[in-house]
Design a protein around this motif. Structure first.
Motif, PDB file in Angstrom:
ATOM      1  N   ASP A 104      -0.628  40.492 134.939  1.00 13.56           N
ATOM      2  CA  ASP A 104      -1.110  41.977 134.992  1.00 13.56           C
ATOM      3  C   ASP A 104      -2.360  42.158 135.748  1.00 13.56           C
ATOM      4  O   ASP A 104      -2.846  43.195 136.443  1.00 13.56           O
ATOM      5  CB  ASP A 104      -1.229  42.512 133.394  1.00 13.56           C
ATOM      6  CG  ASP A 104       0.005  42.465 132.668  1.00 13.56           C
ATOM      7  OD1 ASP A 104       0.887  42.868 133.514  1.00 13.56           O
ATOM      8  OD2 ASP A 104       0.099  42.468 131.552  1.00 13.56           O
ATOM      9  N   LEU A 105      -3.167  41.059 135.597  1.00 11.65           N
ATOM     10  CA  LEU A 105      -4.486  41.064 136.497  1.00 11.65           C
ATOM     11  C   LEU A 105      -4.190  41.047 138.095  1.00 11.65           C
ATOM     12  O   LEU A 105      -4.950  41.703 138.530  1.00 11.65           O
ATOM     13  CB  LEU A 105      -5.170  39.890 135.894  1.00 11.65           C
ATOM     14  CG  LEU A 105      -5.886  39.904 134.610  1.00 11.65           C
ATOM     15  CD1 LEU A 105      -6.728  38.600 134.082  1.00 11.65           C
ATOM     16  CD2 LEU A 105      -6.897  41.095 134.454  1.00 11.65           C
ATOM     17  N   PHE A 116      -4.206  44.062 140.020  1.00 17.27           N
ATOM     18  CA  PHE A 116      -5.373  44.673 140.129  1.00 17.27           C
ATOM     19  C   PHE A 116      -6.559  44.052 140.897  1.00 17.27           C
ATOM     20  O   PHE A 116      -7.898  44.696 140.812  1.00 17.27           O
ATOM     21  CB  PHE A 116      -6.151  44.598 138.601  1.00 17.27           C
ATOM     22  CG  PHE A 116      -5.453  45.975 137.755  1.00 17.27           C
ATOM     23  CD1 PHE A 116      -5.843  47.292 138.065  1.00 17.27           C
ATOM     24  CD2 PHE A 116      -4.626  45.736 136.813  1.00 17.27           C
ATOM     25  CE1 PHE A 116      -5.145  48.307 137.365  1.00 17.27           C
ATOM     26  CE2 PHE A 116      -3.949  46.552 136.303  1.00 17.27           C
ATOM     27  CZ  PHE A 116      -4.256  47.951 136.483  1.00 17.27           C
ATOM     28  N   GLU A 132      -9.797  46.091 142.185  1.00 15.62           N
ATOM     29  CA  GLU A 132     -10.919  45.562 141.781  1.00 15.62           C
ATOM     30  C   GLU A 132     -11.896  45.358 142.715  1.00 15.62           C
ATOM     31  O   GLU A 132     -13.160  45.340 142.636  1.00 15.62           O
ATOM     32  CB  GLU A 132     -10.536  44.165 140.858  1.00 15.62           C
ATOM     33  CG  GLU A 132     -11.924  43.638 140.280  1.00 15.62           C
ATOM     34  CD  GLU A 132     -11.518  42.821 139.417  1.00 15.62           C
ATOM     35  OE1 GLU A 132     -12.391  42.278 138.195  1.00 15.62           O
ATOM     36  OE2 GLU A 132     -10.573  41.796 139.478  1.00 15.62           O
ATOM     37  N   SER A 162     -10.675  50.614 137.030  1.00 14.79           N
ATOM     38  CA  SER A 162     -10.030  49.111 137.117  1.00 14.79           C
ATOM     39  C   SER A 162     -10.547  47.965 136.507  1.00 14.79           C
ATOM     40  O   SER A 162     -10.238  47.448 135.849  1.00 14.79           O
ATOM     41  CB  SER A 162     -10.074  48.803 138.581  1.00 14.79           C
ATOM     42  OG  SER A 162     -11.280  48.658 139.187  1.00 14.79           O
ATOM     43  N   VAL A 207      -8.827  45.911 133.485  1.00 17.47           N
ATOM     44  CA  VAL A 207      -9.071  44.473 133.489  1.00 17.47           C
ATOM     45  C   VAL A 207      -9.782  43.852 132.253  1.00 17.47           C
ATOM     46  O   VAL A 207      -9.325  42.792 131.785  1.00 17.47           O
ATOM     47  CB  VAL A 207      -9.810  43.925 134.899  1.00 17.47           C
ATOM     48  CG1 VAL A 207     -10.029  42.595 134.803  1.00 17.47           C
ATOM     49  CG2 VAL A 207      -9.054  44.168 135.875  1.00 17.47           C
ATOM     50  N   ILE A 259      -7.437  43.988 129.269  1.00  9.97           N
ATOM     51  CA  ILE A 259      -6.326  42.968 129.397  1.00  9.97           C
ATOM     52  C   ILE A 259      -6.912  41.578 129.018  1.00  9.97           C
ATOM     53  O   ILE A 259      -6.299  40.934 128.212  1.00  9.97           O
ATOM     54  CB  ILE A 259      -5.872  42.683 130.807  1.00  9.97           C
ATOM     55  CG1 ILE A 259      -5.153  44.263 131.268  1.00  9.97           C
ATOM     56  CG2 ILE A 259      -5.040  41.698 131.078  1.00  9.97           C
ATOM     57  CD1 ILE A 259      -4.568  44.279 132.781  1.00  9.97           C
ATOM     58  N   ASN A 267     -17.367  45.773 130.834  1.00  8.26           N
ATOM     59  CA  ASN A 267     -16.605  45.564 131.858  1.00  8.26           C
ATOM     60  C   ASN A 267     -16.682  46.758 133.058  1.00  8.26           C
ATOM     61  O   ASN A 267     -16.928  46.757 134.064  1.00  8.26           O
ATOM     62  CB  ASN A 267     -15.021  45.234 132.008  1.00  8.26           C
ATOM     63  CG  ASN A 267     -14.677  44.279 132.995  1.00  8.26           C
ATOM     64  OD1 ASN A 267     -14.077  43.425 132.775  1.00  8.26           O
ATOM     65  ND2 ASN A 267     -15.543  43.987 134.170  1.00  8.26           N
TER      66      ASN A 267
END
Length: 205
Positions: free
Chosen positions: A3-4, A7, A11, A105, A109, A112, A131
């Motif tokens: 999933d990361l 991004f 990001e 984003s 992240v 997640i 974040n």
């Protein structure tokens, strides 16, 4: 971590945008190059510092080369194009849009990663907030100012909303890449509407 991976591009766009923001912030306060670098670094990567510290993992920005490299490149480009002389740069749509991608984003992240470390709903919301706007918080504290997100627009609110949305999406198993990208679009549109419609939470009187 799949999933990361999706991004990384938004990001990196966010890091670039935040670096320029930090550059302009320090330039307007007549900082020297060290001050400019620290301001850009904290604005772009400070949220990740806070996130990784809270979940007790090595700082991503110091175990991977790309984040700091992007900050340095954006500082050089900002200086070459003399962005500090353009007082309206932070009002341009491209800047506002990349800034929106930045906060959303980063918030996703953070959410997640928070769930990977088995944090509860409050932890996910807090990590999303840290974040998303943590870089600005650290920068403003360094410059002895009230953190900007506490008094302007829906910055922090959007981070928390995005974090909560992802928590419930994950809880109900709706956390496919397409669903997460839809959350990204929702958050960016939300931020753009808040900016151009001057939305904000009621202030204490």
């Amino acid at each position: 971590m799949d999933d990361l991976a999706i991004f990384l591009i938004p990001e990196y766009i966010g890091i670039a945008s935040a670096s320029v923001s930090g550059f302009l912030f320090a330039a307007k306060r007549n900082c020297d190059w060290l001050g400019v670098f620290v301001s850009a670094l904290l604005t772009a990567l400070g949220g990740g510092f806070m996130r990784d510290t809270i979940v007790s993992r090595p700082l991503y920005s110091f175990t991977h080369y790309m984040p700091c490299t992007i900050v340095i490149i954006m500082l050089i480009l900002s200086a070459l194009f003399k962005l500090q002389r353009r007082s309206d740069i932070d009002k341009k749509f491209i800047y506002v849009a990349t800034d929106a991608i930045d906060i959303v984003s980063f918030s996703i992240v953070g959410s997640i990663i928070a769930l990977e470390y088995n944090l509860n709903i409050f932890g996910v919301a807090m990590i999303a907030l840290c974040n998303g706007v943590g870089g600005g918080i650290l920068r403003d504290i360094l410059f002895n100012e009230v953190p900007w997100f506490l008094k302007t627009g829906l910055y922090g609110t959007i981070s928390i909303v995005v974090g909560l949305c992802y928590f419930f999406m994950n809880y109900f198993g709706i956390n496919s890449i397409i669903a997460i990208l839809m959350l990204l679009v929702f958050g960016v549109v939300f931020r753009l509407l808040a900016y151009y419609m001057n939305w904000g939470l009621p202030k204490l009187k």
